[in-house]
Design a protein around this motif. Structure first.
Motif, PDB file in Angstrom:
ATOM      1  N   ASP A 110      -1.570  23.692 -28.201  1.00  0.00           N
ATOM      2  CA  ASP A 110      -0.239  23.485 -27.632  1.00  0.00           C
ATOM      3  C   ASP A 110      -0.431  23.177 -26.147  1.00  0.00           C
ATOM      4  OD1 ASP A 110       2.409  23.385 -26.991  1.00  0.00           O
ATOM      5  OD2 ASP A 110       2.809  25.523 -27.287  1.00  0.00           O
ATOM      6  N   LEU A 111      -0.199  21.919 -25.785  1.00  0.00           N
ATOM      7  CA  LEU A 111      -0.443  21.440 -24.427  1.00  0.00           C
ATOM      8  C   LEU A 111       0.873  21.096 -23.749  1.00  0.00           C
ATOM      9  CD1 LEU A 111      -2.298  20.267 -22.125  1.00  0.00           C
ATOM     10  CD2 LEU A 111      -2.230  18.095 -23.390  1.00  0.00           C
ATOM     11  N   LYS A 112       1.019  21.525 -22.494  1.00  0.00           N
ATOM     12  CA  LYS A 112       2.175  21.157 -21.681  1.00  0.00           C
ATOM     13  C   LYS A 112       1.677  20.671 -20.336  1.00  0.00           C
ATOM     14  CE  LYS A 112       5.530  24.297 -23.831  1.00  0.00           C
ATOM     15  NZ  LYS A 112       4.662  24.627 -24.968  1.00  0.00           N
ATOM     16  N   ASP A 113       2.305  19.586 -19.845  1.00  0.00           N
ATOM     17  CA  ASP A 113       1.891  19.006 -18.567  1.00  0.00           C
ATOM     18  C   ASP A 113       3.124  18.479 -17.835  1.00  0.00           C
ATOM     19  OD1 ASP A 113      -0.465  18.039 -16.843  1.00  0.00           O
ATOM     20  OD2 ASP A 113       0.715  16.205 -17.099  1.00  0.00           O
ATOM     21  N   ASN A 114       3.294  18.901 -16.576  1.00  0.00           N
ATOM     22  CA  ASN A 114       4.427  18.470 -15.761  1.00  0.00           C
ATOM     23  C   ASN A 114       3.923  17.863 -14.462  1.00  0.00           C
ATOM     24  OD1 ASN A 114       6.307  19.633 -17.620  1.00  0.00           O
ATOM     25  ND2 ASN A 114       5.868  21.641 -16.727  1.00  0.00           N
ATOM     26  N   LEU A 115       4.503  16.729 -14.090  1.00  0.00           N
ATOM     27  CA  LEU A 115       4.083  16.022 -12.883  1.00  0.00           C
ATOM     28  C   LEU A 115       5.288  15.693 -12.016  1.00  0.00           C
ATOM     29  CD1 LEU A 115       1.946  14.406 -11.186  1.00  0.00           C
ATOM     30  CD2 LEU A 115       2.540  12.422 -12.611  1.00  0.00           C
ATOM     31  N   ILE A 116       5.158  15.976 -10.717  1.00  0.00           N
ATOM     32  CA  ILE A 116       6.108  15.512  -9.707  1.00  0.00           C
ATOM     33  C   ILE A 116       5.322  14.665  -8.725  1.00  0.00           C
ATOM     34  CG2 ILE A 116       7.681  16.157  -7.845  1.00  0.00           C
ATOM     35  CD1 ILE A 116       8.207  18.759  -9.309  1.00  0.00           C
ATOM     36  N   ALA A 117       5.732  13.435  -8.521  1.00  0.00           N
ATOM     37  CA  ALA A 117       5.032  12.525  -7.617  1.00  0.00           C
ATOM     38  C   ALA A 117       6.024  11.940  -6.628  1.00  0.00           C
ATOM     39  CB  ALA A 117       4.349  11.412  -8.408  1.00  0.00           C
ATOM     40  N   SER A 132       8.454   1.736   5.758  1.00  0.00           N
ATOM     41  CA  SER A 132       8.411   1.982   4.322  1.00  0.00           C
ATOM     42  C   SER A 132       9.321   1.015   3.582  1.00  0.00           C
ATOM     43  CB  SER A 132       8.833   3.420   4.033  1.00  0.00           C
ATOM     44  OG  SER A 132       8.932   3.632   2.646  1.00  0.00           O
ATOM     45  N   ILE A 133       8.827   0.445   2.488  1.00  0.00           N
ATOM     46  CA  ILE A 133       9.688  -0.321   1.589  1.00  0.00           C
ATOM     47  C   ILE A 133      10.655   0.629   0.901  1.00  0.00           C
ATOM     48  CG2 ILE A 133       9.764  -1.764  -0.470  1.00  0.00           C
ATOM     49  CD1 ILE A 133       7.035  -2.797   0.229  1.00  0.00           C
ATOM     50  N   PHE A 134      10.109   1.700   0.323  1.00  0.00           N
ATOM     51  CA  PHE A 134      10.974   2.699  -0.285  1.00  0.00           C
ATOM     52  C   PHE A 134      10.208   4.008  -0.442  1.00  0.00           C
ATOM     53  CE2 PHE A 134       9.106   0.461  -3.934  1.00  0.00           C
ATOM     54  CZ  PHE A 134       8.630   1.506  -4.691  1.00  0.00           C
ATOM     55  N   THR A 135      10.976   5.045  -0.580  1.00  0.00           N
ATOM     56  CA  THR A 135      10.451   6.366  -0.912  1.00  0.00           C
ATOM     57  C   THR A 135      11.054   6.768  -2.241  1.00  0.00           C
ATOM     58  OG1 THR A 135      10.260   6.967   1.410  1.00  0.00           O
ATOM     59  CG2 THR A 135      10.258   8.771  -0.181  1.00  0.00           C
ATOM     60  N   ASP A 136      10.237   7.284  -3.117  1.00  0.00           N
ATOM     61  CA  ASP A 136      10.678   7.508  -4.485  1.00  0.00           C
ATOM     62  C   ASP A 136      10.090   8.821  -4.991  1.00  0.00           C
ATOM     63  OD1 ASP A 136      11.776   7.120  -6.991  1.00  0.00           O
ATOM     64  OD2 ASP A 136      10.158   5.817  -7.679  1.00  0.00           O
ATOM     65  N   ARG A 137      10.803   9.474  -5.878  1.00  0.00           N
ATOM     66  CA  ARG A 137      10.270  10.651  -6.579  1.00  0.00           C
ATOM     67  C   ARG A 137      10.284  10.363  -8.068  1.00  0.00           C
ATOM     68  NH1 ARG A 137      11.284  17.040  -5.761  1.00  0.00           N
ATOM     69  NH2 ARG A 137       9.604  16.594  -4.277  1.00  0.00           N
ATOM     70  N   PHE A 138       9.126  10.602  -8.699  1.00  0.00           N
ATOM     71  CA  PHE A 138       8.979  10.424 -10.140  1.00  0.00           C
ATOM     72  C   PHE A 138       8.669  11.790 -10.749  1.00  0.00           C
ATOM     73  CE2 PHE A 138       6.134   9.816 -13.794  1.00  0.00           C
ATOM     74  CZ  PHE A 138       6.936   9.032 -14.607  1.00  0.00           C
ATOM     75  N   VAL A 139       9.365  12.136 -11.826  1.00  0.00           N
ATOM     76  CA  VAL A 139       9.179  13.417 -12.494  1.00  0.00           C
ATOM     77  C   VAL A 139       8.926  13.150 -13.977  1.00  0.00           C
ATOM     78  CG1 VAL A 139      10.229  15.628 -13.110  1.00  0.00           C
ATOM     79  CG2 VAL A 139      10.690  14.616 -10.869  1.00  0.00           C
ATOM     80  N   SER A 140       7.903  13.821 -14.519  1.00  0.00           N
ATOM     81  CA  SER A 140       7.660  13.682 -15.955  1.00  0.00           C
ATOM     82  C   SER A 140       7.267  15.030 -16.541  1.00  0.00           C
ATOM     83  CB  SER A 140       6.554  12.661 -16.237  1.00  0.00           C
ATOM     84  OG  SER A 140       5.298  13.161 -15.872  1.00  0.00           O
ATOM     85  N   GLU A 141       7.653  15.205 -17.797  1.00  0.00           N
ATOM     86  CA  GLU A 141       7.273  16.378 -18.570  1.00  0.00           C
ATOM     87  C   GLU A 141       6.708  15.878 -19.894  1.00  0.00           C
ATOM     88  OE1 GLU A 141      10.751  18.724 -19.040  1.00  0.00           O
ATOM     89  OE2 GLU A 141      10.964  19.181 -16.895  1.00  0.00           O
ATOM     90  N   GLU A 197       0.853  -1.177   0.000  1.00  0.00           N
ATOM     91  CA  GLU A 197       0.000   0.000   0.000  1.00  0.00           C
ATOM     92  C   GLU A 197       0.890   1.227   0.000  1.00  0.00           C
ATOM     93  OE1 GLU A 197      -1.059   0.344   4.732  1.00  0.00           O
ATOM     94  OE2 GLU A 197      -2.103  -1.190   3.547  1.00  0.00           O
ATOM     95  N   GLY A 198       0.316   2.361  -0.324  1.00  0.00           N
ATOM     96  CA  GLY A 198       1.150   3.551  -0.403  1.00  0.00           C
ATOM     97  C   GLY A 198       0.369   4.839  -0.345  1.00  0.00           C
ATOM     98  N   ASN A 199       1.107   5.908  -0.063  1.00  0.00           N
ATOM     99  CA  ASN A 199       0.596   7.274  -0.113  1.00  0.00           C
ATOM    100  C   ASN A 199       1.482   8.069  -1.065  1.00  0.00           C
ATOM    101  OD1 ASN A 199      -1.271   6.729   1.996  1.00  0.00           O
ATOM    102  ND2 ASN A 199       0.313   7.143   3.528  1.00  0.00           N
ATOM    103  N   ASP A 200       0.858   8.838  -1.937  1.00  0.00           N
ATOM    104  CA  ASP A 200       1.599   9.694  -2.854  1.00  0.00           C
ATOM    105  C   ASP A 200       1.225  11.149  -2.594  1.00  0.00           C
ATOM    106  OD1 ASP A 200       2.173   7.230  -3.924  1.00  0.00           O
ATOM    107  OD2 ASP A 200       1.031   7.541  -5.774  1.00  0.00           O
ATOM    108  N   ASP A 201       2.193  12.023  -2.809  1.00  0.00           N
ATOM    109  CA  ASP A 201       1.932  13.456  -2.925  1.00  0.00           C
ATOM    110  C   ASP A 201       2.205  13.820  -4.377  1.00  0.00           C
ATOM    111  OD1 ASP A 201       1.495  13.520  -0.203  1.00  0.00           O
ATOM    112  OD2 ASP A 201       3.520  14.230   0.273  1.00  0.00           O
ATOM    113  N   ARG A 202       1.205  14.334  -5.069  1.00  0.00           N
ATOM    114  CA  ARG A 202       1.348  14.601  -6.498  1.00  0.00           C
ATOM    115  C   ARG A 202       1.111  16.084  -6.782  1.00  0.00           C
ATOM    116  NH1 ARG A 202      -1.189   9.230  -9.568  1.00  0.00           N
ATOM    117  NH2 ARG A 202      -0.227   7.704  -8.167  1.00  0.00           N
ATOM    118  N   PHE A 203       1.960  16.640  -7.642  1.00  0.00           N
ATOM    119  CA  PHE A 203       1.907  18.054  -7.981  1.00  0.00           C
ATOM    120  C   PHE A 203       1.934  18.149  -9.512  1.00  0.00           C
ATOM    121  CE2 PHE A 203       4.110  17.305  -4.033  1.00  0.00           C
ATOM    122  CZ  PHE A 203       3.452  18.144  -3.136  1.00  0.00           C
ATOM    123  N   ASP A 204       0.818  18.570 -10.072  1.00  0.00           N
ATOM    124  CA  ASP A 204       0.646  18.574 -11.523  1.00  0.00           C
ATOM    125  C   ASP A 204       0.383  20.004 -11.989  1.00  0.00           C
ATOM    126  OD1 ASP A 204       0.296  17.841 -14.118  1.00  0.00           O
ATOM    127  OD2 ASP A 204      -1.575  16.758 -13.822  1.00  0.00           O
TER     128      ASP A 204
END
Length: 712
Positions: free
Chosen positions: A375-382, A397-406, A339-346
């Motif tokens: 013209d669409l732009k979308d950025n996500l930090i999770a 926690s098994i692990f803590t991770d940061r995922f970034v996408s553009e 199971e997990g909790n995410d903080d997401r910023f889009d």
């Protein structure tokens, strides 16, 4: 074949009976569309991007006026889904909606399957970012069913929802104020204030109309371990300003600006049957609140060229979206319990430009041509925090991770539609849209020590044709048939995983619609068949440490449906209406390497039966005290979710849901008072079948309230 035969028989019977109903009483209704403003029963729509009577448009359209929206208490698209049978949603909290229509259901992929428009403004960024439109100070809502790619682009594979706002009045000062107070069963007091101010700055030349709404409270969800009660209280501010400058007799300039901000402490709306929320790991953890803020601007120029109307619509959206995400994999699943909790910023932005030319005369030849650019732009930090739910110390926690996408998408389209009146009764038409989409994505995963963004890019293109015929059975009853295609771009999975290809939908539709000559009866009936190819689905793939999502084109689906509606003025002041839909879906062919679905499966989020029944009565308590009473009942079958890569038990189901709402109001001079109740029987049921992941919402508890308003 048996189902198709029944469908065609039903349409034929209705077509045979329609002229009888149309000729029952009175004189023929006027063919002049301008009579709609003079109080006739003509219903004006702009679905084809020109003004028409709704019965003359050869597609199925659900139209709800601004007055009916208010009297039914429809404030958001979440409310709207129960007023439009065949329309369902996947809802991830206020302002995060994925809309489905006519069995074309897909919450995965690059773009939406149902688009949203506010006037000329596209309100869809991505499949998950349908901006929160509030049904306030609207002329009407139009729900266009079936592929609308010719005029509305790739985000309208299954249909389009259009919100038509009221224009500034250039020769009168007017406005309204209203306050609402409501009590939620087992929850908090909710309140709201709304106002409309119309200012004729220069008479007959320049006007400004401002519609605003603020809301607070109204929550009922708790997180006891964190001491949070009624944590889904909303703090909403929504302001829309619209200016109209009549520069010349032939040129109108409209400018619109919208500010929207909503903050919710427990933001995604998921809940348990006891009205609490799930949080992974330590249940006392306080997650980030859901905050959505957008700034939206639109400039529309409309020029009368004599032979045609030239329209230019320029729009810009700036969207900032913060939200939590809690999940659990382990209940009746075949993945290791975690199971997990995410903080997401889009954050995202969308610039669009449309230029089109449409004929404005009433001759036999009608046409629309145009160009569209986006013209669409979308950025996500999770930020991911994942826990082992099966260990003796599950809060470790098994692990803590940061995922970034553009991600970015630059697209353009050329579109056109032309029809010709072959005889007094027969019209034929064709249309098409060429679409080109260039995408770029870049992502990095810090857990896997990837220091730089890994880029992927590619282009997708399509031509979507459409053809249709319309036959006037009588002056007020029309039969139509059409065939059209819809397209949705492909896209990219995580680096190293294969990309996915576009989806295509080919829709065959036939129907009739009309009204009796005196306008006392209106009706519609449509049957459709969707050939849905290369459908996308998400599967979970184990990468050695965790499960990751991978989208793939899994196969072909067939969808058959029947939908209709009727409204009858049963007595003076009393109108009875009913709408309904029957939809049957089946996966026909599948990629043998994919186990998400198998042939014979039904599609997710599609109710077989859905309907809505309403009664509206207008009365006068005295000569100067008009009033109304309204009751609405909406029913929707359970909907399923099938995913063989995740669940041991499938399909997962929501509940069948029946909701009863009522409202009564009276007006004294310029002051109105309304009493209302929603979910009168206090149903507490699953709206969403995705509850095995703890990611599903439930019906809102019974809510009773009062609204007091004043016009000036």
């Amino acid at each position: 074949m048996k189902k198709a035969w029944l469908l065609c028989t039903a349409i034929s019977v209705m077509a045979f009976a329609a002229p009888v109903a149309a000729q029952s009483t009175g004189a023929p209704a006027s063919d002049d569309i301008d009579d709609a403003e003079a109080g006739t029963d003509v219903i004006v729509v702009t679905a084809a991007k020109r003004v028409q009577d709704v019965i003359d448009v050869p597609i199925a359209i659900a139209t709800i006026s601004g007055d009916e929206l208010e009297q039914r208490g429809i404030g958001t698209v979440s409310d709207l889904q129960f007023a439009v049978p065949g329309m369902t949603m996947r809802e991830d909290g206020p302002g995060s909606n994925t809309i489905f229509l006519r069995g074309i259901v897909n919450q995965y992929g690059n773009g939406a399957v149902v688009g949203q428009y506010l006037d000329e403004l596209p309100m869809t960024l991505t499949a998950f970012d349908q901006l929160d439109v509030r049904a306030h100070d609207l002329e009407r809502v139009e729900v266009l069913k079936g592929p609308q790619g010719t005029l509305y682009g790739q985000g309208s594979v299954a249909g389009t929802v259009r919100y038509i706002t009221k224009k500034p009045v250039l020769d009168a000062f007017e406005g309204s104020l209203a306050a609402t107070l409501s009590a939620v069963d087992g929850g908090d007091i909710g309140w709201g204030f709304e106002n409309v101010m119309n200012l004729p700055i220069v008479e007959d030349k320049l006007g400004l109309r401002i519609a605003s709404r603020v809301e607070g409270g109204g929550g009922w969800q708790d997180q006891p371990a964190a001491g949070i009660k009624n944590g889904n209280d909303q703090k909403l501010v929504n302001i829309r300003a619209k200016a109209l400058w009549r520069a010349t007799d032939r040129l109108d300039v409209e400018v619109m600006y919208i500010f929207h901000r909503n903050k919710v402490e427990l933001g995604l709306g998921y809940e348990n049957p006891d009205r609490t929320v799930f949080v992974a790991g330590d249940p006392s953890t306080v997650l980030v609140p859901k905050i959505q803020e957008n700034h939206i601007g639109n400039l529309t120029l409309t020029a009368d060229l004599g032979f045609a109307t030239l329209t230019s619509a320029t729009s810009y959206i700036d969207n900032d979206h913060q939200y939590p995400f809690a999940y659990q994999c382990g209940l009746d699943t075949n993945c290791d319990p975690f199971e997990g909790n995410d903080d997401r910023f889009d954050t995202g932005s969308l610039f669009t430009q449309e230029v089109r030319l449409a004929t404005q005369d009433s001759g036999p030849l009608q046409w629309t041509v145009g160009f569209f650019y986006a013209d669409l732009k979308d950025n996500l930090i999770a930020d991911y925090r994942t826990f082992d739910a099966s260990s003796e110390t599950p809060f470790v926690s098994i692990f803590t991770d940061r995922f970034v996408s553009e991600a970015s998408s630059e697209s353009y389209a050329l579109f056109g539609d032309v029809s010709y009146q072959l005889t007094d009764r027969l019209q034929v038409g064709v249309g098409g849209r060429y679409f080109h989409d260039k995408q770029k994505t870049a992502s990095t995963d810090f857990f896997f020590l990837v220091p730089d963004l890994t880029e992927q890019s590619g282009s997708f293109e399509d031509f979507s044709p459409r053809g249709y015929v319309k036959y006037d059975i009588s002056d007020t009853v029309n039969f139509y048939a059409s065939v059209g295609s819809g397209f949705r771009s492909g896209g990219f999975n995580s680096p190293g995983d294969p990309p996915y290809e576009p989806e295509n939908v080919l829709t065959y539709e036939a129907g009739i619609k009309g009204r009796s000559a005196d306008g006392g009866i209106t009706f519609e009936l449509a049957g459709f068949f969707n050939d849905y190819s290369d459908m996308l689905r998400r599967g979970l793939v184990f990468n050695g440490l965790n499960f990751t999502s991978q989208l793939s084109n899994i196969g072909d689906v067939e969808i058959i449906g029947l939908e209709g509606g009727i409204s009858v003025e049963a007595a003076q002041g009393l109108t009875l209406s009913a709408t309904g839909a029957w939809i049957d879906t089946e996966v026909k062919a599948i990629d043998a390497a994919d186990a998400t679905n198998l042939p014979g499966d039904a599609l997710d989020y599609v109710p077989e039966i859905s309907f809505s029944i309403s009664g509206h009565y207008e009365f006068d308590w005295s000569a100067d005290m008009p009033g109304f009473a309204r009751i609405d009942y909406s029913y929707r079958d359970k909907v399923s979710y099938i995913d063989r890569t995740t669940f041991d038990v499938f399909p997962q189901f929501s509940d069948s849901i029946g909701l009863l709402n009522a409202r009564i109001g009276v007006e004294v001079s310029d002051v109105s008072v309304e009493l209302f109740a929603t979910n009168i029987t206090n149903e507490n049921k699953w709206l969403d079948p995705y509850h095995q992941w703890r990611n599903a919402n439930r019906t809102r508890p019974r809510t009773v309230g009062v609204k007091v308003g004043m016009d000036f």
